[in-house]
Scaffold this active site. Sequence first.
Site, PDB file in Angstrom:
ATOM      1  CG  HIS A 182      -0.286   0.064   2.841  1.00  0.00           C
ATOM      2  ND1 HIS A 182      -0.027  -0.946   3.363  1.00  0.00           N
ATOM      3  CD2 HIS A 182       0.790   1.367   3.208  1.00  0.00           C
ATOM      4  CE1 HIS A 182       1.157  -0.578   4.279  1.00  0.00           C
ATOM      5  NE2 HIS A 182       1.190   0.134   4.489  1.00  0.00           N
ATOM      6  CG  HIS A 220       7.137   5.223   0.511  1.00  0.00           C
ATOM      7  ND1 HIS A 220       7.309   5.667   0.905  1.00  0.00           N
ATOM      8  CD2 HIS A 220       7.833   4.019   1.495  1.00  0.00           C
ATOM      9  CE1 HIS A 220       6.966   5.568   2.583  1.00  0.00           C
ATOM     10  NE2 HIS A 220       7.877   4.195   2.135  1.00  0.00           N
TER      11      HIS A 220
END
Length: 195
Positions: free
Chosen positions: A40, A127
């Site tokens: 995620h 990220h």
Amino acid sequence: MRLFTALVPPARALEAVRTAVDGGRRTAPGLRWAPEAEWHITLVFLGEVGEERVPDLADALGDAVAAHGPLSLAVRGWGAFPVPERASVLWAGVDGDTGALGDLVRDLREAAGSCGVRVERRPYTPHLTVARSSPARDLTGTVRGAGAPHGRGWRAREVHLLESRPGTTDRYRTARTWALGWKPNPDPHSERSTS
């Protein structure tokens, strides 16, 4: 409850990451690789929040999400925290509407702060964490061996409030989901009165 907000990319957008991670596993078998089900993009880490505070926090976060439209994003390249030569986290980068993503993160931080939840203020680096190392180690060879992921783009339309539950089989549980740019329907009575 240990909470954070996140975007969850669709599986099709992660195919290149999956291929690159398979290559990375061969060059760095000692890393702790995150299961794909846990991939995620964290937006704001909220930490421990008492259950009694969650409804107000969820309302404030939902209002912040509604003020932002969907985002065009893609997974591109690698990075490491703090630096590749001495890294404890290996991540896949995020490209696309990163300016708008940063604005969303800023507003989510402010919403959390308005509810008394303290959040980090360091610059945001979008990220997707794929592996961890303890102790920190040189991951420059791993990055080269994995090859740079260039995933298919996707349109992020939802923000999730996730509860982290270490030690469980389903480590991340979705507590709330909000649509980006969602606005409630206007009051039907006010429409009738103006027509």
